[in-house]
Design a protein around this motif. Structure first.
Motif, PDB file in Angstrom:
ATOM      1  N   ALA A 271     -24.857 -15.330  56.513  1.00 18.88           N
ATOM      2  CA  ALA A 271     -24.849 -13.888  56.741  1.00 18.88           C
ATOM      3  C   ALA A 271     -25.049 -13.117  55.442  1.00 18.88           C
ATOM      4  N   VAL A 272     -24.410 -13.584  54.372  1.00 15.30           N
ATOM      5  CA  VAL A 272     -24.505 -12.873  53.090  1.00 15.30           C
ATOM      6  C   VAL A 272     -25.905 -12.987  52.509  1.00 15.30           C
ATOM      7  N   VAL A 273     -26.454 -14.212  52.453  1.00 18.18           N
ATOM      8  CA  VAL A 273     -27.777 -14.360  51.825  1.00 18.18           C
ATOM      9  C   VAL A 273     -28.865 -13.742  52.687  1.00 18.18           C
ATOM     10  N   ALA A 274     -28.673 -13.767  54.012  1.00 16.60           N
ATOM     11  CA  ALA A 274     -29.654 -13.116  54.883  1.00 16.60           C
ATOM     12  C   ALA A 274     -29.624 -11.610  54.689  1.00 16.60           C
ATOM     13  N   ALA A 275     -28.418 -11.048  54.538  1.00 12.15           N
ATOM     14  CA  ALA A 275     -28.313  -9.613  54.290  1.00 12.15           C
ATOM     15  C   ALA A 275     -28.958  -9.222  52.971  1.00 12.15           C
ATOM     16  N   ASN A 276     -29.065 -10.193  52.064  1.00  7.78           N
ATOM     17  CA  ASN A 276     -29.691  -9.929  50.770  1.00  7.78           C
ATOM     18  C   ASN A 276     -31.142 -10.383  50.714  1.00  7.78           C
ATOM     19  N   GLY A 277     -31.712 -10.735  51.871  1.00  8.01           N
ATOM     20  CA  GLY A 277     -33.145 -10.945  51.950  1.00  8.01           C
ATOM     21  C   GLY A 277     -33.661 -12.352  51.767  1.00  8.01           C
ATOM     22  N   ALA A 278     -32.821 -13.381  51.928  1.00 11.03           N
ATOM     23  CA  ALA A 278     -33.310 -14.755  51.825  1.00 11.03           C
ATOM     24  C   ALA A 278     -34.404 -15.005  52.859  1.00 11.03           C
ATOM     25  N   TRP A 279     -35.397 -15.774  52.484  1.00  8.67           N
ATOM     26  CA  TRP A 279     -36.492 -16.108  53.410  1.00  8.67           C
ATOM     27  C   TRP A 279     -36.004 -17.014  54.528  1.00  8.67           C
ATOM     28  N   ALA A 280     -35.167 -17.998  54.188  1.00  7.69           N
ATOM     29  CA  ALA A 280     -34.687 -18.943  55.203  1.00  7.69           C
ATOM     30  C   ALA A 280     -33.388 -19.579  54.743  1.00  7.69           C
ATOM     31  N   VAL A 281     -32.647 -20.108  55.720  1.00  8.20           N
ATOM     32  CA  VAL A 281     -31.473 -20.939  55.452  1.00  8.20           C
ATOM     33  C   VAL A 281     -31.694 -22.284  56.130  1.00  8.20           C
ATOM     34  N   ARG A 282     -31.263 -23.328  55.449  1.00  9.21           N
ATOM     35  CA  ARG A 282     -31.389 -24.691  55.980  1.00  9.21           C
ATOM     36  C   ARG A 282     -30.005 -25.126  56.442  1.00  9.21           C
ATOM     37  N   VAL A 283     -29.843 -25.392  57.761  1.00  5.46           N
ATOM     38  CA  VAL A 283     -28.505 -25.545  58.334  1.00  5.46           C
ATOM     39  C   VAL A 283     -28.463 -26.646  59.387  1.00  5.46           C
ATOM     40  N   HIS A 284     -27.234 -27.095  59.650  1.00  2.64           N
ATOM     41  CA  HIS A 284     -27.011 -28.073  60.709  1.00  2.64           C
ATOM     42  C   HIS A 284     -26.793 -27.392  62.065  1.00  2.64           C
ATOM     43  N   ASP A 285     -26.007 -26.322  62.067  1.00  2.15           N
ATOM     44  CA  ASP A 285     -25.648 -25.620  63.302  1.00  2.15           C
ATOM     45  C   ASP A 285     -26.613 -24.452  63.504  1.00  2.15           C
ATOM     46  N   VAL A 286     -27.625 -24.670  64.317  1.00  2.00           N
ATOM     47  CA  VAL A 286     -28.670 -23.662  64.490  1.00  2.00           C
ATOM     48  C   VAL A 286     -28.143 -22.412  65.181  1.00  2.00           C
ATOM     49  N   VAL A 287     -27.377 -22.565  66.236  1.00  2.00           N
ATOM     50  CA  VAL A 287     -26.972 -21.418  67.045  1.00  2.00           C
ATOM     51  C   VAL A 287     -26.138 -20.427  66.243  1.00  2.00           C
ATOM     52  N   ALA A 288     -25.103 -20.892  65.567  1.00  2.00           N
ATOM     53  CA  ALA A 288     -24.233 -19.990  64.814  1.00  2.00           C
ATOM     54  C   ALA A 288     -24.989 -19.288  63.700  1.00  2.00           C
ATOM     55  N   ASN A 289     -25.863 -20.003  63.031  1.00  2.00           N
ATOM     56  CA  ASN A 289     -26.581 -19.410  61.909  1.00  2.00           C
ATOM     57  C   ASN A 289     -27.706 -18.495  62.373  1.00  2.00           C
ATOM     58  N   LEU A 290     -28.282 -18.767  63.523  1.00  2.00           N
ATOM     59  CA  LEU A 290     -29.251 -17.835  64.082  1.00  2.00           C
ATOM     60  C   LEU A 290     -28.565 -16.525  64.451  1.00  2.00           C
ATOM     61  N   ASP A 291     -27.360 -16.611  65.010  1.00  2.00           N
ATOM     62  CA  ASP A 291     -26.583 -15.388  65.271  1.00  2.00           C
ATOM     63  C   ASP A 291     -26.337 -14.621  63.975  1.00  2.00           C
ATOM     64  N   ALA A 292     -25.990 -15.340  62.922  1.00  2.00           N
ATOM     65  CA  ALA A 292     -25.679 -14.688  61.642  1.00  2.00           C
ATOM     66  C   ALA A 292     -26.898 -13.968  61.073  1.00  2.00           C
ATOM     67  N   VAL A 293     -28.071 -14.586  61.149  1.00  2.00           N
ATOM     68  CA  VAL A 293     -29.250 -13.917  60.569  1.00  2.00           C
ATOM     69  C   VAL A 293     -29.686 -12.728  61.426  1.00  2.00           C
ATOM     70  N   LYS A 294     -29.422 -12.795  62.715  1.00  2.00           N
ATOM     71  CA  LYS A 294     -29.764 -11.652  63.572  1.00  2.00           C
ATOM     72  C   LYS A 294     -28.865 -10.458  63.245  1.00  2.00           C
ATOM     73  N   VAL A 295     -27.582 -10.713  63.031  1.00  2.00           N
ATOM     74  CA  VAL A 295     -26.664  -9.637  62.645  1.00  2.00           C
ATOM     75  C   VAL A 295     -27.083  -9.065  61.294  1.00  2.00           C
ATOM     76  N   ALA A 296     -27.396  -9.945  60.349  1.00  2.00           N
ATOM     77  CA  ALA A 296     -27.811  -9.475  59.026  1.00  2.00           C
ATOM     78  C   ALA A 296     -29.081  -8.631  59.107  1.00  2.00           C
ATOM     79  N   ALA A 297     -30.012  -9.056  59.962  1.00  2.00           N
ATOM     80  CA  ALA A 297     -31.278  -8.299  60.104  1.00  2.00           C
ATOM     81  C   ALA A 297     -31.017  -6.899  60.641  1.00  2.00           C
ATOM     82  N   LEU A 298     -30.109  -6.804  61.607  1.00  2.00           N
ATOM     83  CA  LEU A 298     -29.791  -5.490  62.157  1.00  2.00           C
ATOM     84  C   LEU A 298     -29.160  -4.586  61.109  1.00  2.00           C
ATOM     85  N   LEU A 299     -28.243  -5.149  60.330  1.00  2.00           N
ATOM     86  CA  LEU A 299     -27.569  -4.349  59.320  1.00  2.00           C
ATOM     87  C   LEU A 299     -28.523  -3.924  58.200  1.00  2.00           C
ATOM     88  N   ARG A 300     -29.532  -4.762  57.950  1.00  2.00           N
ATOM     89  CA  ARG A 300     -30.531  -4.413  56.943  1.00  2.00           C
ATOM     90  C   ARG A 300     -31.504  -3.348  57.464  1.00  2.00           C
TER      91      ARG A 300
END
Length: 301
Positions: A271-300
């Protein structure tokens, strides 16, 4: 009569035959979303990865898990056949390819955009032939010359990761006077080798290399200053998922959190790095992290 009904004298009808899906058009890098941070799902086809070693060690189980990540919304599925954890045993390119190529072919056929996680140029070349679209190489300062030549010839997107040494030596090389400055400088030096071979700037993505030749404190420091990589002019990938520095923070009864207990901490970093404009995150848990980047995108916005 329904064609699936039993013919006279043949007994009850059998179950319908499964419908075979037609191969989907091959996914392309240029079609990735641009309105939010991307989610790259980790698929380890290995017996010894630190967080899920052995869970997806066969082609069938790896394909099933890769498809679950793809259908859950992973923008990229990152397939690797050799563990990159500290002190991991090396794997020959031949063994690595035997593990990953059937998986890549199946995922590409299903429509997934696949990256190959490898330090071996021969495996990267074979993966591209099998349909992979991106090379994710954590070699860092020890990148193979043949890998540089492959990236130049193939025009494939390439993830350039900061790492000193190899799996056996990198923990002993975590000595920095100015961590962020040295990471940027060393990435720049490796990048020049790619440029000299004809690689185009738009092919490169940079990764600060969390966990590679960095101790716990250094990983957190680098995350606080990850925006410094923007000066390189390339998209930035952050790969923090389930790494040991998260486990050291999230202790229970004095013991570091186990890899599967680090997913909430991973999502917080996402959520933090997405809010700061990271291109991508490499993760094991896709669902939780997809939720996090969607929230970050809205806040941005």
């Amino acid at each position: 009569m329904d064609s699936l009904a039993a013919a006279p004298g043949t007994g009850p009808a059998t179950s319908p035959l499964p419908v075979l899906r037609k191969p989907r058009p091959r996914a392309e890098f240029k079609d990735l979303p641009t309105d939010r941070t991307l989610v790259m799902g980790i698929l380890n086809v290995t017996p010894d990865s630190f967080s899920d070693g052995g869970q997806h060690g066969t082609a069938d189980s790896a394909i099933s898990h890769g498809l679950r990540m793809f259908y859950a919304g992973a923008d990229i599925v990152d397939v690797g056949g050799e563990s990159t954890r500290p002190n991991a045993e090396p794997v020959s390119p031949e063994e690595e390819q035997a593990r990953v190529l059937p998986v890549i072919e199946a995922l590409v056929k299903a429509g997934a955009l696949v990256s190959i996680d490898t330090t071996h140029a021969s495996t990267a070349a074979a993966a591209l032939d099998a349909g992979a679209a991106i090379i994710n190489d954590i070699s860092g300062l020890t990148v193979e010359p043949e890998m540089i030549e492959l990236v130049a010839a193939s025009k494939a997107p390439y993830i350039l990761t900061h790492r000193r040494g190899n799996a056996a030596t990198m923990d002993s090389l975590a000595n920095y006077e100015n961590l962020t400055q040295e990471v940027v400088q060393e990435l720049t030096e490796v990048r020049e080798k790619f440029y000299a071979a004809g690689v185009q700037p738009e092919q490169l993505i940079v990764d600060p290399g969390l966990g590679f030749a960095k101790n716990d404190q250094q990983n957190w420091e680098l995350l606080r200053n990850v925006s410094a990589l923007d000066a390189l002019g390339h998209p930035v990938l952050v790969a923090a998922s389930r790494k040991r520095f998260i486990g050291s923070l999230l202790k229970t009864s004095g013991k570091a959190a186990q890899p599967l207990e680090r997913d909430h901490g991973t999502a917080a970093i996402t959520a933090v790095v997405a809010a700061n404009g990271a291109w991508a995150v490499r993760v094991h848990d896709v669902v939780a992290n997809l939720d996090a980047v969607k929230v970050a995108a809205l806040l941005r916005g």
